[in-house]
Design an enzyme around this catalytic site. Structure first.
Site, PDB file in Angstrom:
ATOM      1  N   TRP A 179      -4.177 107.167  68.211  1.00 37.65           N
ATOM      2  CA  TRP A 179      -3.329 107.996  67.342  1.00 37.65           C
ATOM      3  C   TRP A 179      -2.599 107.007  66.444  1.00 37.65           C
ATOM      4  CZ3 TRP A 179       1.905 108.792  66.247  1.00 37.65           C
ATOM      5  CH2 TRP A 179       2.222 110.005  65.633  1.00 37.65           C
ATOM      6  N   CYS A 222      -2.110 107.644  72.011  1.00 40.04           N
ATOM      7  CA  CYS A 222      -3.339 106.968  72.433  1.00 40.04           C
ATOM      8  C   CYS A 222      -3.631 107.155  73.926  1.00 40.04           C
ATOM      9  CB  CYS A 222      -3.217 105.487  72.164  1.00 40.04           C
ATOM     10  SG  CYS A 222      -2.671 105.106  70.506  1.00 40.04           S
ATOM     11  N   LYS A 253       5.546 126.824  66.778  1.00 36.28           N
ATOM     12  CA  LYS A 253       4.189 127.137  67.257  1.00 36.28           C
ATOM     13  C   LYS A 253       3.274 127.424  66.076  1.00 36.28           C
ATOM     14  CE  LYS A 253       4.153 125.984  70.418  1.00 36.28           C
ATOM     15  NZ  LYS A 253       5.125 125.498  71.380  1.00 36.28           N
ATOM     16  N   HIS A 299      23.272 133.412  54.261  1.00 36.91           N
ATOM     17  CA  HIS A 299      23.873 132.156  53.817  1.00 36.91           C
ATOM     18  C   HIS A 299      22.841 131.245  53.162  1.00 36.91           C
ATOM     19  CE1 HIS A 299      27.624 133.244  55.754  1.00 36.91           C
ATOM     20  NE2 HIS A 299      26.883 133.679  56.776  1.00 36.91           N
ATOM     21  N   GLU A 356       2.561 124.270  63.913  1.00 32.91           N
ATOM     22  CA  GLU A 356       1.762 123.278  64.641  1.00 32.91           C
ATOM     23  C   GLU A 356       0.270 123.579  64.600  1.00 32.91           C
ATOM     24  OE1 GLU A 356       3.509 123.411  68.690  1.00 32.91           O
ATOM     25  OE2 GLU A 356       3.258 121.251  68.656  1.00 32.91           O
ATOM     26  N   LYS A 372       0.001 115.058  72.074  1.00 36.13           N
ATOM     27  CA  LYS A 372       0.585 115.840  73.161  1.00 36.13           C
ATOM     28  C   LYS A 372       1.834 115.155  73.705  1.00 36.13           C
ATOM     29  CE  LYS A 372       0.834 119.097  76.234  1.00 36.13           C
ATOM     30  NZ  LYS A 372       1.430 120.363  75.746  1.00 36.13           N
ATOM     31  N   GLY A 378       1.323 102.517  72.205  1.00 39.38           N
ATOM     32  CA  GLY A 378       2.722 102.116  72.000  1.00 39.38           C
ATOM     33  C   GLY A 378       2.880 101.423  70.662  1.00 39.38           C
TER      34      GLY A 378
HETATM   35  C1  AGP Z   1       5.315 121.666  71.456  1.00 39.98           C
HETATM   36  O1  AGP Z   1       4.417 122.657  71.104  1.00 39.98           O
HETATM   37  C2  AGP Z   1       5.115 120.357  70.908  1.00 39.98           C
HETATM   38  N1  AGP Z   1       3.802 119.942  70.822  1.00 39.98           N
HETATM   39  C3  AGP Z   1       6.209 119.322  71.037  1.00 39.98           C
HETATM   40  O2  AGP Z   1       7.269 119.785  70.283  1.00 39.98           O
HETATM   41  C4  AGP Z   1       6.691 118.914  72.448  1.00 39.98           C
HETATM   42  O3  AGP Z   1       7.363 119.985  73.037  1.00 39.98           O
HETATM   43  C5  AGP Z   1       7.593 117.684  72.335  1.00 39.98           C
HETATM   44  O4  AGP Z   1       6.850 116.628  71.807  1.00 39.98           O
HETATM   45  C6  AGP Z   1       8.230 117.287  73.640  1.00 39.98           C
HETATM   46  O5  AGP Z   1       7.279 116.863  74.568  1.00 39.98           O
HETATM   47  P1  AGP Z   1       7.668 116.680  76.081  1.00 39.98           P
HETATM   48  O6  AGP Z   1       8.069 118.020  76.593  1.00 39.98           O
HETATM   49  O7  AGP Z   1       6.437 116.148  76.746  1.00 39.98           O
HETATM   50  O8  AGP Z   1       8.809 115.712  76.142  1.00 39.98           O
END
Ligand code: AGP
Length: 604
Positions: A74, A2, A481, A500, A484, A599, A99
């Protein structure tokens, strides 16, 4: 996650609330809303989905308030819907929240028992009711707010509007970010300096546990105990200019192209090019007997790459653990260890919790962060910066390569401090590392190989990524990547693990992307490719010119610049990013704001 904005303004604020929310879109959201005081009463507008839906609503039904709060939500508690969108209102109080209120169920039951009616499924609505209940009991707004905060457990950043208080917005932070912005006769609170960029660059970072009341002229700040405190104001450099896409279609595309500069700037914090020496400001690795890296997602893959370097170059025993699992295994860490968090945002809740766990046990803590004012940066013993600039695309690119660049420099510094290399070798390795920005730029320019590959991958339902050594974490990163931003199922494996289990997945419909520079491990990985081809599988090999010359018959090749193995993770990161990006564009996906993702993940 959020995003929050609050403005005590002198002119109508609804347009500015939405402008700020647009800058916070990168955090990920599924509904948005604003509320303001009109004629002393709270009015709000909320819409599910993108901000344009809220804007359409505001055109049909404008909000004329000069004091207001806004939110991009979010969803955590309650589906994305207008009913659950913030601001949440109870009686005289409107609240926006980032939060999770962990004790909301008990509080809600208590409030319902007292005859209060709830309209949403959110945890946030209890906050509005708690404040309103304290106001009904006769408390003034600020004491009522404090009394409500004292009943909450969990994480929050809050902005609160109270009916009848036309020139005041209150805010609080515990575990989630919140800053104050100073304007001319106007004051702001918001999630970060970027969100306030169009209005001010005079920013006050609140400490964890602080709460604040802003009016036209000032911010009154109090610590967790309610004691009035002063927090420093800093002028944030050109925050407003830094989030433009320029001529790029997406922030991710721009950020891929930003990487040579981002790595260059980051390396300049660690390498002196005149003396060819490498430093680790604040940490003497000869005094460290174990390195414990904690991180999430892409940052954890940067950590996995670093483990190869710290162990092979510096002989420093290194563990990497996903931060969300770290605490639950009661790690046997002793003083003498260094806990290193890696995080673009410096706000990821699980990484922060892992750091705090270490701190509580007397372990020295450090954080490699891209946000120098973040909570992690403020709480650790030592901050290692990356200088990637703001990263807006949800899929991390330049933050990742900047992390890997910084970690490579730190591993060289550690090797020298621990007597594993002499000054000449330090200078040689520094020289190799300083080549990385140029080679990353070459890899970006030479992307003509990728479109035909992307067209193939875009048709797939599943994709496997394989790599050996430091290319294994890159395989994991490539798969992350792709899933996502293009929503194609992808998995990364250590190439040696293929036999394996994963080899059972090999068929014509499942492309296998193999990341293999022509290094000491190439021949072994080449055998794995042959095993795939023998079973009718389709292989895309990302390698250099020499590797291409030795590739088994039938593989589709993407060429990256040849480089020293030390910097291969940096150079070979580019083609995997560009493949994911081009696939997502071909599929028409929302590249910068993929569904369900945030993000900065500020809840556990
Ligand atoms: C990466 O493409 C992601 N969106 C995600 O995995 C990100 O790296 C992860 O949430 C960690 O975030 P931070 O580096 O801000 O701690």
């Amino acid at each position: 996650m959020c995003g929050i904005i609050g403005i005590v303004g002198v002119t109508p604020v609804s347009g500015r609330l939405v402008d700020s929310l647009r800058r916070l879109e990168y955090r990920g959201y599924d509904s948005a809303g604003i509320a303001g005081l009109v004629g002393g009463r709270i009015e709000r507008r909320r819409a599910e989905g993108k901000l344009r839906n809220l804007e359409t609503l505001l055109i049909e039904d404008p909000l004329t308030a000069t004091t207001g709060i806004g939110h991009t939500r979010w969803a955590t508690h309650g589906a994305p819907s207008v009913r659950n969108a913030h601001p949440q209102v109870a009686g005289r109080v409107a609240v926006v929240h980032n939060g999770i209120i962990e004790n909301f169920a008990a509080l809600k039951a208590q409030l319902i028992g007292q005859g209060r009616r709830f309209e949403s499924d959110t945890d946030t609505e209890v906050v509005a009711h708690l404040i309103d209940r304290e106001l009904e009991r006769g408390l003034e707004p600020l004491p009522a707010f404090k009394a409500a905060l004292d009943q909450l457990s969990g994480a929050y950043a809050l902005a609160v509007l109270i009916q009848g208080e036309d020139s005041q917005v209150m805010g609080a932070r515990r575990g989630s970010p919140l800053v104050v912005g100073e304007g001319q006769g106007e004051m702001f609170i918001g999630t970060d300096a970027l969100g306030l960029g169009p209005f001010t660059n005079r920013i006050i970072h609140l400490d964890d546990g602080d709460f604040v009341a802003i009016d036209h002229q000032r911010a009154r700040i109090f610590d967790r105990a309610g004691v009035s405190v002063n927090r420093a104001m800093r002028v944030v450099p050109a925050a407003s200019a830094l989030v433009e896409k320029g001529n790029y279609r997406h922030f991710m595309e721009k950020e891929i192209h930003d990487q040579p500069d981002a790595c260059q700037h980051t390396l300049s914090a660690y390498i002196d090019p005149i003396t060819s020496t490498v430093s680790s400001p604040g940490v003497d690795f000869s005094a460290i007997d174990r390195l414990q890296i904690v991180a999430c997602g892409t940052a954890s893959y940067a950590g996995m790459i670093a483990r190869y370097l710290f162990e092979s170059l510096a002989g420093l025993p290194t563990d990497v653990e996903i931060a969300s699992e770290f605490r639950y295994r009661e790690p046997a860490l002793r003083p003498g260890a260094l806990a290193l968090a890696i995080s673009q945002s410096g706000e990821t809740a699980d990484t922060l919790a892992a750091l705090r766990w270490c701190k509580d046990r007397g372990i020295m803590t450090a954080a490699l962060v891209n946000s120098p004012e973040s909570t992690m940066a403020r709480e650790v013993d030592v901050v290692f910066p990356t200088h990637a600039g703001p990263e807006i695309g949800v899929a991390s690119t330049k933050a990742f390569t900047s992390q890997v660049a910084a970690l490579t420099a730190l591993a060289i510094a550690a090797a020298r401090q621990r007597g594993r290399i002499d000054a000449a070798e330090e200078a040689r390795l520094a020289g190799v590392l300083l080549e990385a920005p140029r080679l990353i730029a070459e890899a970006i320019l030479d992307d003509g190989w990728i479109l035909p590959v992307a067209q193939e991958i875009a048709k797939a339902r599943d994709v496997l990524y394989l790599g050996r050594g430091a290319m294994f974490p890159l395989a994991l990163e490539g798969a992350l990547k792709l899933k996502e931003i293009s929503y194609i199922h992808a998995e990364g494996y250590a190439a040696g693990e293929l036999k394996h289990g994963p080899i059972a997945l090999v068929d014509e419909a499942t492309p296998i992307i193999v990341i293999a520079p022509s290094d000491a491990l190439f021949d072994k990985t080449s055998s794995n490719m042959s095993e795939v081809i023998a079973r009718g599988g389709r292989v895309v090999l990302i390698t250099d010119n020499q590797g291409a010359g030795h590739a088994p018959e039938g593989v589709n090749v993407v060429i990256a610049p040849a480089c020293d193995p030390l910097i291969a993770p940096l150079v070979f990161a580019v083609p995997i990013q560009v493949i994911a990006y081009q696939v997502a564009v071909l599929k028409g996906a929302d590249v910068d704001q993929p569904r369900n993702l945030a993000k900065s993940v500020t809840v556990e």
